[in-house]
Structures are given as C-alpha cells and as structure tokens.
Write an enzyme that holds these catalytic residues in place. Sequence first.
Site, PDB file in Angstrom:
ATOM      1  N   ARG A  51       0.935  -1.162  -0.028  1.00 45.73           N
ATOM      2  CA  ARG A  51       0.108  -0.108   0.048  1.00 45.73           C
ATOM      3  C   ARG A  51       0.898   1.110   0.009  1.00 45.73           C
ATOM      4  NH1 ARG A  51       2.589   1.947   3.642  1.00 45.73           N
ATOM      5  NH2 ARG A  51       1.066   3.341   3.742  1.00 45.73           N
ATOM      6  N   ALA A  53       0.882   5.230  -2.332  1.00 42.05           N
ATOM      7  CA  ALA A  53       0.533   5.362  -3.634  1.00 42.05           C
ATOM      8  C   ALA A  53       1.809   4.842  -4.757  1.00 42.05           C
ATOM      9  CB  ALA A  53       0.024   6.843  -3.869  1.00 42.05           C
ATOM     10  N   ARG A  94      -7.890  -0.519  -6.334  1.00 38.34           N
ATOM     11  CA  ARG A  94      -8.067   0.839  -5.237  1.00 38.34           C
ATOM     12  C   ARG A  94      -8.096   1.877  -6.123  1.00 38.34           C
ATOM     13  NH1 ARG A  94      -4.406   1.111  -0.399  1.00 38.34           N
ATOM     14  NH2 ARG A  94      -6.180   2.317   0.560  1.00 38.34           N
ATOM     15  N   GLN A 199      -1.347   2.539  10.194  1.00 38.26           N
ATOM     16  CA  GLN A 199      -0.047   2.650   9.225  1.00 38.26           C
ATOM     17  C   GLN A 199       1.004   3.447   9.883  1.00 38.26           C
ATOM     18  OE1 GLN A 199      -3.141   3.256   8.035  1.00 38.26           O
ATOM     19  NE2 GLN A 199      -3.270   2.841   5.835  1.00 38.26           N
ATOM     20  N   ASP A 240      -1.873  10.842  -2.004  1.00 38.50           N
ATOM     21  CA  ASP A 240      -2.323   9.949  -3.094  1.00 38.50           C
ATOM     22  C   ASP A 240      -2.745  10.258  -4.525  1.00 38.50           C
ATOM     23  OD1 ASP A 240      -2.545   8.394  -0.293  1.00 38.50           O
ATOM     24  OD2 ASP A 240      -2.522   6.936  -1.690  1.00 38.50           O
ATOM     25  N   ASN A 250      -5.010  12.549   0.656  1.00 37.76           N
ATOM     26  CA  ASN A 250      -4.281  11.598   1.350  1.00 37.76           C
ATOM     27  C   ASN A 250      -5.073  10.895   2.506  1.00 37.76           C
ATOM     28  OD1 ASN A 250      -1.371  10.721   1.727  1.00 37.76           O
ATOM     29  ND2 ASN A 250      -1.315  11.906   3.794  1.00 37.76           N
ATOM     30  N   LYS A 251      -4.314   9.920   3.067  1.00 32.73           N
ATOM     31  CA  LYS A 251      -5.000   9.420   4.348  1.00 32.73           C
ATOM     32  C   LYS A 251      -6.061  10.164   5.153  1.00 32.73           C
ATOM     33  CE  LYS A 251      -4.801   5.854   4.567  1.00 32.73           C
ATOM     34  NZ  LYS A 251      -5.607   4.963   4.156  1.00 32.73           N
TER      35      LYS A 251
HETATM   36  O1  MRU Z   1      -4.521   3.374   2.649  1.00 34.04           O
HETATM   37  P1  MRU Z   1      -2.991   3.442   2.114  1.00 34.04           P
HETATM   38  O2  MRU Z   1      -2.110   2.811   3.258  1.00 34.04           O
HETATM   39  O3  MRU Z   1      -2.364   2.924   0.707  1.00 34.04           O
HETATM   40  O4  MRU Z   1      -2.668   4.945   2.222  1.00 34.04           O
HETATM   41  C1  MRU Z   1      -1.389   5.597   2.012  1.00 34.04           C
HETATM   42  C2  MRU Z   1      -1.328   7.020   2.323  1.00 34.04           C
HETATM   43  O5  MRU Z   1      -2.337   7.684   2.194  1.00 34.04           O
HETATM   44  C3  MRU Z   1      -0.038   7.632   2.162  1.00 34.04           C
HETATM   45  O6  MRU Z   1       0.310   8.731   2.880  1.00 34.04           O
HETATM   46  C4  MRU Z   1       0.343   8.178   0.793  1.00 34.04           C
HETATM   47  O7  MRU Z   1      -0.049   7.060  -0.158  1.00 34.04           O
HETATM   48  C5  MRU Z   1       1.417   8.600   0.318  1.00 34.04           C
HETATM   49  S1  MRU Z   1       2.717   7.236   0.530  1.00 34.04           S
HETATM   50  C6  MRU Z   1       4.223   7.694  -0.296  1.00 34.04           C
END
Ligand code: MRU
Length: 360
Positions: A51, A53, A94, A199, A240, A250-251
């Site tokens: 996981r 991006a 996704r 995470q 993302d 983003n998350k």
């Molecule tokens: O749901 P996830 O764990 O894939 O979400 C990840 C994030 O939101 C990260 O902050 C984002 O992908 C940037 S990763 C370098």
Amino acid sequence: MKVRGKNYRSVWMEGKLVKLINQPELPHTFSIKTCRNYRETGLAIKHMLVRGAPAIGATAGYALAQAVLASKARTMHQLLSDVGKAKRFIESTRPTAFDLFYATRRIEQAVSGCGDIQQAKKVAVSEAQAIADENVSACKKIGDYGNALIPEKAGILTHCNAGALATVDWGTALAPIRAASYSGKSIFVFVDETRPRLQGARLTAWELMQEGINHAILADNAAGHYINRGEIDLCIVGADRVVSNGDFANKIGTYEKAVLAKENGIPFYVAAPLSTFDFSRKTGAQIPIEERDEREVLYVTGMSGRNLVKARIAPARSKALNPAFDVTPANYVSAFITEEGVFKPSQIRKLIFRKRRVKQ
Ligand code: MRU
C-alpha cells in the site's frame, strides 16, 4: 531500506514472480509474499499487502507486465485485448492512488507501440522496471530537497506511512526525515497512529526504528496538543493524488492536521513524486475517495503473545463509516516537495510541463 542489515525494496520482480514485503504482518513479522500472476498481484494491492501510492503504482506496473508475459495471444490485437482485461482488473483494486493509473497506462502505451509479441513481453517488463527505478530516484531527490526545509532540532509531525514501504524505497514524507537524520540533524518525529489501519503506529514507527530516528507514536487526536505547546515545527505528509489546482488526497485525517498547522502558523509540506500528480482533474472534488469495510473501524487487531488477534471495540449493532482518504484544499499547503524541487501550490502549473517532459 535496510532490514536486519539487508537492502530491500517494498516490491520487486523476479522472472515471472512479483515479490513484496507483506505489510499487514508488520511490525510483528517480516515476511515476503510471492505473487505468481497478475490476479494474485492485484489482490495484494486490494487487500493492502502492499500500500502507499507509489508502491501501489510499481506493483500495478509489475502486475500488468505479468499479464503480458502470461498471455497466450498469437497476434498483437489479441495481446492488447488481454492487456485491456488485466488493466481493468488491476485498476479496480484501489481507486484513489493516482500512481496505479499512471503505471497501468504507461505499460499499456509501451506495449501498444511494439511490432510483435516477443518485443511486447520484453518492453512490458522493462517499462515496469523503469517505473519502479524512477520512483526510487525521485524519492531520493525528494529527500534531498526536503532536507533543506528541516531546521536543526526540528519536531516533525507526519501522518500515515509515507516511507520506503509506501514507495519502492526511501519514501516521500519520510525521505526528507531520513536525509535530515543522515546529515546529522537532531530531529524528533511525532507519528500519528493513523486509525483505522494504524499505518503510522505499525509501519512508520517500524521504519524509524530500523533507522534509529527518535520518534513517538501519538493518538490521532493528540497532534493539536503538541502543536499548541510549540513542540512541532513542521508537518510533512505524502499524497495519493494531487490535482491541477493543488488540492490533494491523502490518508483520512490529513485535512485536520493541515488546518491545525495553518491555524498555528507552522509549515505544512506535501512530499510526492510527479507520478502522483493527476493534471486531468481540476479540483479535489473530482478525486474518487475509497470507502473501505466498516470492520476496519469496528475491530482492532494486535499481537497477543505470538498470535495476531482481532477484537471488537464497538457495540454489537453499531455501524461505522470508513473513508480511506480525505481531500485537503491547496490553500493549506505551504509547498509540494517533488523530485523537480519545491513548489508552492500557485506554481503547480510549472510541474505540468515538467511531467510532460518526463513521462505522461
Ligand atoms: O491506504 P494506504 O495505506 O495505501 O494510504 C497511504 C497513504 O495515504 C500515504 O500517505 C500516501 O499513499 C503517500 S505514500 C508515499
């Protein structure tokens, strides 16, 4: 990234196999998952074994290369039809991380330009490898540009995991933090735990532990307390998807950290490679936001003795809402840290031209 003294990428290809660090098992167990075909690799994305991006993008590129290698097509026309079918499956895993769509489109375009099937098989693998390698060098540059923004003795807030695990190596938000630490700066990282999948607590803390970088995990609602006390000097997060006006996804929970940062006058940086920028969409309202299973919110999973156990934390009949991402408007962003340098949201148009120059 170094794990027990050995260098790893988050994902790589060996022959027809895709191998990846199995992230749901971290930080308790370090194991490698082998995906034998594009469907298994796509499911590894869907179920978040991999996981983040750029890591999703690299994995998607490898998955489509696997589909090309496995195709029994006898004509280019049939091969492109197989590629289209696999691409649709991989893209259904996704919806938010733009790197996924960037990678599948690059592989499809590269294969379409081939004269015969043998050439297409070679080109698919080399293009997927190029996507992964380019991400490593982009993240390394993000680290160097971002390090210049980090003062000595900085307290840094980060959200989710935007580290080596979320990219192919180095990370986006964690790359400047690594670079600051390597250059001898004494820094302290405030790690949001990042409910519901944790995470931050599981992965970012694990990466920082491997590097020996001082940090502490915060409950998601604790950042305001430390910002208010003047202990956090800046925030760095990943993205993302960044769109043309500088809004970004983003998350979930990123938006409220950005508001806190602006309200308290501290910089809020977004670290992302150009592969995360989607210039086909004008505003954040156009970014598809993934809704995940409510059980991720209703239950917690953790280690008890040697076993991973799941426990319900809510009343038996309560429902939950589980958006995986939120959108932060551009006016909360101090700057984007990219492999091309540091850009204010008002300068984002410059990146459109740089992305065209590099790869669409
Ligand atoms: O749901 P996830 O764990 O894939 O979400 C990840 C994030 O939101 C990260 O902050 C984002 O992908 C940037 S990763 C370098």
